[in-house]
Design an enzyme around this catalytic site. Structure first.
Site, mmCIF file in Angstrom:
data_model
loop_
_atom_site.group_PDB
_atom_site.id
_atom_site.type_symbol
_atom_site.label_atom_id
_atom_site.label_comp_id
_atom_site.label_asym_id
_atom_site.label_seq_id
_atom_site.Cartn_x
_atom_site.Cartn_y
_atom_site.Cartn_z
ATOM 1 N N HIS A 18 0.953 -1.203 0.079
ATOM 2 C CA HIS A 18 0.138 -0.115 -0.049
ATOM 3 C C HIS A 18 0.230 1.162 0.382
ATOM 4 O O HIS A 18 2.424 0.943 0.183
ATOM 5 C CB HIS A 18 -0.557 0.288 0.726
ATOM 6 N N HIS A 21 3.988 1.636 2.898
ATOM 7 C CA HIS A 21 4.806 0.896 2.536
ATOM 8 C C HIS A 21 5.755 1.625 0.805
ATOM 9 O O HIS A 21 7.265 1.871 0.893
ATOM 10 C CB HIS A 21 4.264 -0.276 1.396
ATOM 11 N N CYS A 126 0.721 -9.340 20.997
ATOM 12 C CA CYS A 126 0.246 -9.309 19.483
ATOM 13 C C CYS A 126 0.116 -9.323 18.384
ATOM 14 O O CYS A 126 1.165 -9.583 18.013
ATOM 15 C CB CYS A 126 -0.097 -7.406 19.806
ATOM 16 N N CYS A 129 1.473 -6.966 15.926
ATOM 17 C CA CYS A 129 3.132 -6.776 16.055
ATOM 18 C C CYS A 129 4.781 -7.361 15.874
ATOM 19 O O CYS A 129 4.897 -7.259 15.807
ATOM 20 C CB CYS A 129 2.879 -5.984 16.665
ATOM 21 N N CYS A 143 -3.869 -3.707 21.949
ATOM 22 C CA CYS A 143 -2.502 -3.484 21.310
ATOM 23 C C CYS A 143 -2.849 -1.547 21.011
ATOM 24 O O CYS A 143 -3.857 -1.707 20.524
ATOM 25 C CB CYS A 143 -2.072 -4.043 19.884
ATOM 26 N N HIS A 146 -1.883 -1.172 16.524
ATOM 27 C CA HIS A 146 -3.671 -1.630 15.726
ATOM 28 C C HIS A 146 -4.110 -1.622 16.615
ATOM 29 O O HIS A 146 -5.407 -2.020 16.011
ATOM 30 C CB HIS A 146 -2.634 -3.462 15.998
ATOM 31 N N LYS A 294 -3.147 5.596 11.285
ATOM 32 C CA LYS A 294 -2.606 5.132 10.527
ATOM 33 C C LYS A 294 -3.134 4.632 9.200
ATOM 34 O O LYS A 294 -3.932 3.858 9.892
ATOM 35 C CB LYS A 294 -1.693 4.376 11.446
ATOM 36 N N LYS A 297 -4.763 -1.630 7.839
ATOM 37 C CA LYS A 297 -5.634 -2.309 7.498
ATOM 38 C C LYS A 297 -6.202 -2.494 8.833
ATOM 39 O O LYS A 297 -7.933 -2.295 9.215
ATOM 40 C CB LYS A 297 -5.260 -3.641 6.832
HETATM 41 N N1 MSP Z 1 7.970 -6.461 8.553
HETATM 42 C C1 MSP Z 1 8.537 -5.822 9.896
HETATM 43 C C2 MSP Z 1 9.878 -4.751 9.049
HETATM 44 C C3 MSP Z 1 10.982 -5.880 9.385
HETATM 45 S S1 MSP Z 1 12.642 -5.225 9.173
HETATM 46 C C4 MSP Z 1 14.001 -6.143 9.131
HETATM 47 C C5 MSP Z 1 7.979 -4.934 9.015
HETATM 48 N N2 MSP Z 1 6.436 -5.105 8.364
HETATM 49 S S2 MSP Z 1 5.316 -4.050 7.547
HETATM 50 O O1 MSP Z 1 5.243 -4.025 5.987
HETATM 51 O O2 MSP Z 1 3.994 -3.787 8.548
HETATM 52 O O3 MSP Z 1 6.235 -2.619 7.694
HETATM 53 C C6 MSP Z 1 7.276 -2.021 6.624
HETATM 54 C C7 MSP Z 1 7.246 -0.908 7.519
HETATM 55 O O4 MSP Z 1 5.594 0.679 6.393
HETATM 56 C C8 MSP Z 1 7.282 -0.018 8.207
HETATM 57 O O5 MSP Z 1 8.926 1.002 8.149
HETATM 58 C C9 MSP Z 1 5.792 0.756 8.099
HETATM 59 O O6 MSP Z 1 6.506 2.315 9.161
HETATM 60 C C10 MSP Z 1 6.006 1.044 7.250
HETATM 61 N N3 MSP Z 1 4.339 1.453 6.985
HETATM 62 C C11 MSP Z 1 2.794 0.673 7.104
HETATM 63 N N4 MSP Z 1 2.232 1.423 7.082
HETATM 64 C C12 MSP Z 1 3.259 2.761 6.872
HETATM 65 C C13 MSP Z 1 1.899 4.600 6.597
HETATM 66 N N5 MSP Z 1 0.871 4.256 6.718
HETATM 67 N N6 MSP Z 1 3.217 4.971 6.077
HETATM 68 C C14 MSP Z 1 4.102 5.529 6.577
HETATM 69 N N7 MSP Z 1 5.061 3.669 6.426
HETATM 70 C C15 MSP Z 1 4.410 2.465 7.085
HETATM 71 O O7 MSP Z 1 7.226 -4.206 10.050
#
Ligand code: MSP
Length: 510
Positions: A18, A21, A126, A129, A143, A146, A294, A297
């Site tokens: 999304h 990411h 959680c 997380c 949590c 979430h 944030k 989902k």
């Molecule tokens: N798998 C772990 C990371 C392991 S690194 C050794 C994880 N994955 S995640 O898919 O949940 O999140 C990955 C990154 O996406 C995180 O740095 C998180 O902050 C970022 N984002 C997810 N949603 C976000 C927003 N809405 N805005 C900006 N970044 C966000 O955590």
């Protein structure tokens, strides 16, 4: 030669990619592109985090094996990054054999160094997380990230002696004050360490979807313990020591703010325990929010805009790849939270891209076509635009260097504004062909050439398109930044072409 090794977090494959990411990945890509332009030897790593309870649950809920699920979702992330023109050098999947081998070697080193022991763990967990919480940290039993209930878990696991690293971590942060940026985030990590560190359970007995513990066949490593090691897998830890020595000292981890503790407390301690230097730099960014929430989902309530409903590809289909990249880089400074909205994309598109950059490109080409016979006149070494260009070049370099893409682009757009103002002031379209118009347009072309080089990290496709319209040869991204940004190089007499509008205005209601 300077080196720059940049990583994104590896993304969980329980969800589709999304915009949150994409925010992190586009920023890392732009930083990598800028360092390449600067001539640094650069290595950009991204990938997917495929083990753990959350991913196993997602596969089971969809009636497929974890392998099928992770293949499918990892490919979706890769497709999203290809669509966004992300030029990663390696794409790691934690289910690859190279990763399991590295995790086992790295954790065996920690085990042999005496920092892993067997114990029993009970706590509130959680699954979203993949982390334990104390009851005080929960909000009404849920949590804090979430908003989901934390569940009680108890297991006999292997533990990492994180508590043994309190003093060493504090000493390390004292000696390396910029190891975590911005400062506020470093302070957060240090405060967490000062608050006291508890040992952590690093294996799971109840789960089979993970990397096996080499000294205990009944257990797999806890997903975070496996995931963090990816940064070493990709550079050959345990198999190519020379490559580790080459890249590790220049590593920069770009991460979101909710995973500070893992990257700025656990990970440096794990590295110390294994006998290697902690990562020299972690840069922490904020979240993109929709209406203050944030974009994820699990947090989205009924009727809320859900970021998971906004696939990066749907945005690039509507607005184009480079406008989406530009918006993500320009609108939210890399360190604070930002508001994501379609209105915001359209506003940036219409103002910065259509009115400013697109208009400049169109005007320059049109006037060179009508008043200069379609070929570039000579530029003036003492043009007032030269100082503007030099200041934009210096300011944008300082900004990229300090992980501030938004301010690098702000500086670049100041030069775009100054060049448009230069045209408005002289109104070359009202002049007769001749020396006067040539002088105005020679300077405008030269400023635009430098602008084109400056936008490469943010908008590589657009930069190359403008470069070609300006009649310049080769790939702008391959030109050394220190050479290409020197004023006074526009080749006299090359043919400038107009082309279609780069950014046709998007009509809005008002
Ligand atoms: N798998 C772990 C990371 C392991 S690194 C050794 C994880 N994955 S995640 O898919 O949940 O999140 C990955 C990154 O996406 C995180 O740095 C998180 O902050 C970022 N984002 C997810 N949603 C976000 C927003 N809405 N805005 C900006 N970044 C966000 O955590």
């Amino acid at each position: 030669m300077a080196r720059f090794y940049i990583t994104t977090p590896i993304y969980y494959v329980n969800d589709a990619p999304h915009v949150g990411h994409a925010y992190c990945t586009v920023n890392a890509d732009a930083l990598a592109r800028w360092h390449r332009q600067r001539g640094d030897e650069t290595f950009f790593l991204t990938g997917t985090d495929e083990h753990g309870q959350k991913v196993a649950d997602a596969a089971a809920a969809n009636g497929v094996t974890p392998n099928e699920w992770t293949d499918r979702y990892s490919a979706r992330f890769r497709a999203a990054w290809d669509d966004l023109n992300i030029a990663y050098d390696d794409y790691i999947r934690t289910t690859e054999p190279r990763h399991a081998e590295t995790v086992q070697k790295f954790l065996t080193a920690i085990y042999e160094n005496g920092y892993i022991y067997k114990g029993s763990y009970r706590g509130l967990y959680c699954v979203s997380c993949e982390d334990y919480y104390t009851s005080e940290a929960l909000v009404g039993g849920n949590c804090p990230v979430h908003g989901r209930p934390a569940v009680e878990m108890e297991e006999e696991n292997w533990f990492f002696k994180l508590s043994a690293f309190e003093d060493r971590l504090l000493e390390w942060y004292g000696l390396h004050p910029t190891a975590t940026t911005p400062d506020t985030k470093r302070n957060e990590a240090v405060a967490f360490i000062r608050g006291g560190l508890r040992d952590i359970s690093i294996t799971r007995k109840s789960l089979t979807w993970g990397v096996g513990v080499p000294w205990d066949r009944e257990q797999v490593f806890y997903v975070w313990y496996d995931a963090l090691v990816n940064y070493l897998t990709a550079i050959g830890y345990g198999s190519d020591q020379a490559n580790v020595e080459k890249w590790w000292p220049s590593v920069h981890h770009l991460i979101g703010k909710e995973i500070i503790r893992f990257h700025c407390v656990w990970w440096p301690a794990m590295c110390m325990a294994a006998g290697i230097e902690p990562p020299q730099h972690v840069h922490v960014h904020g979240w993109l929010l929709v209406g203050g929430q944030k974009l994820s989902k699990t947090m989205a309530g009924e009727g809320a805009v859900r970021l998971t409903d906004i696939a990066p590809q749907s945005l690039t289909a509507d607005y184009g790849v480079d406008p989406v990249r530009y918006y993500l880089l320009r609108d939210t400074p890399l360190g604070t939270d930002g508001d994501f909205s379609l209105e915001g994309i359209i506003a940036r598109y219409n103002t910065d891209l259509a009115n400013n950059l697109g208009n400049l490109v169109a005007r320059v080409a049109t006037v060179v076509g009508s008043k200069c016979g379609g070929v570039a006149p000579v530029c003036d070494q003492s043009s007032p635009l030269r100082a503007e260009a030099e200041s934009a070049v210096a300011a944008s370099a300082a900004a990229w260097e300090s992980f501030a893409p938004h301010s690098a682009l702000e500086a670049t757009w100041r030069l775009i504004g100054a060049t448009n103002a230069h045209l408005e002031q002289h109104a070359p379209w009202k002049m007769e062909p001749g020396a006067e118009v040539d002088k105005v347009m020679g300077d405008a072309l030269e400023a635009l050439r430098i602008i084109t080089a400056l936008i490469v990290p943010a908008m590589p496709g657009t930069a190359q398109e403008i470069w070609q319209r300006l009649g310049l040869s080769g790939a702008v991204a391959d030109c050394a930044l220190s050479d290409v940004t020197v004023w006074g190089q526009f080749p006299v007499g090359v043919a400038v072409t107009k082309g279609d509008p780069l950014f046709p205005r998007i009509k809005t209601e008002s």
